[in-house]
Design a protein around this motif. Structure first.
Motif, PDB file in Angstrom:
ATOM      1  N   ILE A 152      69.586  21.591 -25.873  1.00 40.28           N
ATOM      2  CA  ILE A 152      70.948  21.773 -26.408  1.00 40.28           C
ATOM      3  C   ILE A 152      71.983  21.478 -25.327  1.00 40.28           C
ATOM      4  N   PRO A 163      74.271  17.081 -32.454  1.00 42.51           N
ATOM      5  CA  PRO A 163      74.773  18.437 -32.750  1.00 42.51           C
ATOM      6  C   PRO A 163      73.894  19.490 -32.067  1.00 42.51           C
ATOM      7  N   ALA A 164      74.518  20.603 -31.699  1.00 42.11           N
ATOM      8  CA  ALA A 164      73.780  21.645 -30.981  1.00 42.11           C
ATOM      9  C   ALA A 164      72.758  22.326 -31.882  1.00 42.11           C
ATOM     10  N   SER A 165      73.116  22.521 -33.119  1.00 39.02           N
ATOM     11  CA  SER A 165      72.225  23.270 -34.002  1.00 39.02           C
ATOM     12  C   SER A 165      72.677  23.055 -35.435  1.00 39.02           C
ATOM     13  N   ARG A 172      70.636  16.379 -37.146  1.00 42.66           N
ATOM     14  CA  ARG A 172      70.443  17.767 -36.696  1.00 42.66           C
ATOM     15  C   ARG A 172      68.957  18.101 -36.526  1.00 42.66           C
ATOM     16  N   MET A 252      66.942  29.313 -32.384  1.00 42.92           N
ATOM     17  CA  MET A 252      67.788  28.601 -31.425  1.00 42.92           C
ATOM     18  C   MET A 252      68.576  27.475 -32.088  1.00 42.92           C
ATOM     19  N   ARG A 254      69.156  27.260 -35.409  1.00 44.51           N
ATOM     20  CA  ARG A 254      69.733  27.724 -36.675  1.00 44.51           C
ATOM     21  C   ARG A 254      69.132  26.984 -37.879  1.00 44.51           C
TER      22      ARG A 254
END
Lengths: 309, 534
Positions: A152, A163-165, A172, A252, A254
């Protein structure tokens, strides 16, 4: 072989029944019920109403019999934490993300791990071997929530590429699948390297070389096939393990998968869901090991099953 | 020329259609619980869906300075004998499906709660004091005997068993239930997005049950106070853990995130203007079983009371995440009393004296004990394990005793506390409503703990019905003095939550209150309706 499979199916049914008994009574042996975790305890009158609503006021054996009768008809009840749907509906909804992530993780990680392990075995004590071994060791020893966090930080926060999560759009999926894939990759790299080195040292390989077969033919046609047996044994259970969700990776990143339900069903004493999850895992592992044994016998004619022939 | 005009017109239309979409303001916020059952606060509090309460309009609620503000109610009044409250609703309030919102919907909400098993029923008995509540919940009286009445569409009458001067603040957790929907669908009206209706500032667009995340939109039908200033609110409980929330915030996927201790320096350096602190109205305290050895000896309990160095605790292992607690009431909470707080001092000499008086000089002969705390996330998860270890070392040093630590799942811990399966616990408690009776109620007549101290119970009962606020606060202070003299509990710390917010967030809710705190979603109705985004 058919007799063997039939015998194993009977043992699956027995295992399923025994596990259901153990899980059910263990669940109820743990102190507290679905309404006992509140900061202010509910009164006995309220508690009685709530318990009666869920059928928890009945004797345990009645509850067990009712539940298992439902299970035989594929009715796993209604989850306490999601009363608007059945357990089956909840699982089929939540399983899809877990299956996608876990399945793709294994399908990507396992072949890469095999290639890495092969490269390491065929180039023993070279930088390739050291690189593969280091990668495999790191993949197995660094906790998955740490690798998730690193992924991340690097790809979402610093580089801003992904995207982070979250869940939904395919972009994603990339980071969680990568995090997932590292485990089978590392496992397979180690297994493959070790199995191939073991096979390469066998006498028949020397004979094949003496016969003048090309190195590629020896490796792909003979060594790899003989090395595949332990890999097959590992593959299906590992696939089941990842396809049923990873609490850490899903948390982590989501991902709305199954992982969280393993924890929440125990924490909230969601008995129908907890039972369904455990029975599902039991069943899948039983089938996975059954299939492993069948495949194991098929790819290795020297092995006979049933009666030890 | 015609072609140019056509292209221009087409562009204008396209632009006009695009602008509203672009102008939509969406806030992505962390939530709390990743599982939720009903989108109905009056069906279940502890297992409700994310921000079920934001969909409905309470009778009243609190603003950032904790001032009670009328919401569905326009006004209220108390009868001369203090036993009856009359609430007048605002005219024109409707449900999102167009049905009028009436007094009957509020009365029905509590009637159903009293008869069908509501996990927050204690609140309307103890805090609400509604006449007949106890009997109806126990099934010994008919629901018609409840002290609740819809006099007409806009008037609610509440009768209490004793004067309840703080009843209006209790109504901050009184939400309506759409009777017309329950009549049609039963409780299941609140499990499907298609059948859920709202009466408050937000409507429900979607609800992902796998993680209890919701998307709320600004209500087009709500006409009451505090209308939403944003178009959409996405609340995702999986962002609630700082370990997940902060990376998402840094990547621009969330508009604010809570921070854990390790993240605070990093976030403070990077976003010095974005740091927000909130003194959660909560307290962690040591609770004893007053009836079993060795804690049935008041000297032992007092020794523990004086053996805690709260200043060191909160400036070292709990730095930035807790402040010292000298009282069960947190700073800023109604009734908070500095004189009470001042007594909770760290005094090793006094602690040693009490140990000696109890027959355990220097801890000699004191049995090995085990303190139980519950496993949980959130701010308590950050505070309590570290605090338990600190106390273990401190009690060894100051009291000369050996204290082991045991962590239990919430349910097991609660059972242990209620059934007195152990004699010492670390207990956290967060407020439910803004009145001292909330905190003092947990030790009242058995309450959450099996404490029965007549003097304390009498003072709390007297304070509860006293209409003169200064006298009430004084009675509560006296009640807490009884707790201190008896060393029934040892207040430890009050948690502080820290968050980092995006510089795109604005509005009155994004700035601290007079005490320097920003409540964020702890005051959900206020926060999300007073928040803007650039």
């Amino acid at each position: 072989m058919i007799l063997f499979i039939l015998r194993r199916l009977v043992s699956v049914a027995v295992t399923f029944f025994v596990v259901s008994l153990i899980i059910f009574f263990m669940m109820h042996a743990i102190p507290g019920g679905p309404f006992d975790g509140n900061d202010m305890p509910v009164s006995q009158a309220v508690r009685d109403k709530l318990m009666a609503r869920l059928g928890l006021d009945q004797p345990l054996w009645v509850q067990y019999t009712r539940y298992m009768w439902g299970v035989l008809q594929f009715d796993f009840g209604v989850p306490y934490q999601s009363p608007g749907e059945t357990v089956t509906q909840l699982l089929s909804r939540a399983w899809i993300p877990s299956l996608v992530l876990g399945g793709l993780g294994v399908l990507i990680g396992a072949p890469l791990g095999i290639l890495l392990g092969m490269a390491a075995a065929l180039n023993r004590n070279t930088w390739i071997d050291y690189f593969a071994s280091t990668l495999a060791t790191l993949g197995l020893t660094i906790p998955v929530f740490v690798t998730s966090m690193l992924l991340i930080l690097v790809f979402a926060v610093w580089l801003g590429w992904l995207p982070a999560s979250g869940w939904g759009k395919p972009e994603r999926w990339i980071l969680p699948i990568t995090a997932y894939a590292l485990i089978p990759l590392a496992t397979y790299a180690r297994y493959t390297r070790s199995a191939m080195l073991d096979t390469l040292n066998k006498q028949f390989v020397t004979v094949l070389r003496a016969k003048g077969l090309s190195e590629s033919r020896i490796v792909f046609q003979h060594v790899l096939r003989n090395s595949a047996i332990p890999l097959v044994t590992v593959f299906l259970p590992m696939f089941i393990g990842t396809a049923t969700g990873s609490i850490f990776v899903e948390a982590m990143f989501r991902v709305p998968g199954l992982g969280a339900y393993f924890v929440s069903s125990i924490e909230t004493r969601d008995y129908p869901l907890e039972m369904a999850l455990m029975l599902m895992i039991t069943f899948m592992y039983c089938i996975a090991y059954l299939l492993s044994d069948v495949v194991y016998a098929l790819i290795n004619p020297r092995i006979r099953v049933g009666g030890g022939q | 020329m015609n072609l140019t005009l056509k292209i221009t017109a087409a562009l204008a239309v396209a632009t006009a259609l695009t602008i509203p979409a672009l102008a939509q303001t969406t806030i992505v916020a962390p939530g709390q619980s990743t599982s939720g059952t009903y989108m109905d606060y009056m069906k279940t509090v502890y297992a409700r869906a994310t921000f079920a309460e934001l969909l409905q309009v309470p009778i009243a609620t609190f603003d950032k300075e904790f001032e009670l503000t009328p919401m569905a109610a326009e006004s209220w009044s108390q009868s001369e004998d203090g036993l009856t409250w009359t609430f007048k609703l605002r005219p024109g309030l409707v449900w999102s499906d167009g049905e009028p919102l009436t007094a009957e919907d509020y009365v029905f909400a509590l009637q159903r709660a009293a008869t069908t098993g509501y996990d927050f029923a204690w609140y309307w008995d103890f805090a609400g004091g509604i006449k007949g509540w106890k009997e109806v919940t126990e099934g010994t009286a008919d629901v018609s005997t409840l002290g609740l009445k819809a006099v007409d569409d806009l008037t609610i009458e509440v009768t209490t068993v004793a004067p309840k001067p703080y009843l209006p603040s209790v109504t901050s957790l009184w939400y309506p239930v759409p009777k017309h929907k329950v009549d049609e669908l039963g409780d299941d009206w609140a499990v499907n997005v298609d059948t859920i209706v709202s009466s408050g500032p937000f409507d429900l667009e979607s609800w992902e049950k796998s993680n209890n995340s919701v998307v709320l939109t600004k209500s087009e039908t709500y006409t009451g106070p505090w209308q939403a200033q944003i178009d959409r609110l996405e609340v995702d409980p999986t962002l609630g853990a700082p370990e997940v929330g902060l990376p998402a915030f840094l990547a621009g996927d969330a508009d604010y995130s809570f921070l854990n201790t390790g993240q605070v320096p990093v976030a403070t350096q990077r976003y010095p203007d974005g740091i927000r602190k909130n003194a959660v109205f909560a307290t962690s305290y040591i609770s004893f079983d007053l009836d079993s050895e060795p804690f049935n000896n008041v000297d032992v309990r007092k020794a523990f009371y004086y053996a805690v160095d709260r200043a060191e605790l909160t400036s070292t292992v709990l730095k930035d995440i807790a402040i010292p607690a000298g009282s069960i009431l947190p700073p800023g909470y109604p009734g908070y009393n500095e004189e009470v707080v001042a007594q909770a001092v760290f005094d090793p000499a006094k602690a040693a004296e009490h140990m000696a008086a109890a027959g355990f000089p220097g801890g000699e002969g004191f049995p090995e004990i085990e303190i139980w705390y519950r496993e949980e996330g959130g701010y308590n998860g950050a505070i309590i394990p570290a605090m338990a270890q600190y106390l273990q070392a401190e009690f060894k040093e100051v009291l000369g005793i050996t204290m082991n630590i045991r962590v239990l799942p919430t349910q097991d811990w609660m059972q242990g506390l209620l059934n007195k399966e152990n004699n010492i616990f670390i207990a956290p408690y967060e407020y439910d409503y803004l009145d001292p009776s909330n905190f003092y109620g947990i030790f009242y007549n058995g309450g959450r703990h099996d404490h029965h101290i007549a003097a304390y119970d009498e003072l709390v009962a007297a304070a509860d019905s006293n209409p003169v606020w200064e006298e009430r606060y004084d009675l509560y202070a006296q009640a807490e003095q009884v707790l201190i003299d008896n060393a029934s509990i040892v207040p430890l710390v009050h948690p502080i939550t820290i968050a980092v917010i995006s510089d795109e967030l604005g509005g009155d809710a994004s700035t601290p209150n007079a005490l320097g705190f920003t409540s964020l979603d702890r005051l959900g109705h206020y926060f999300f309706t007073h928040l803007t985004k650039q």
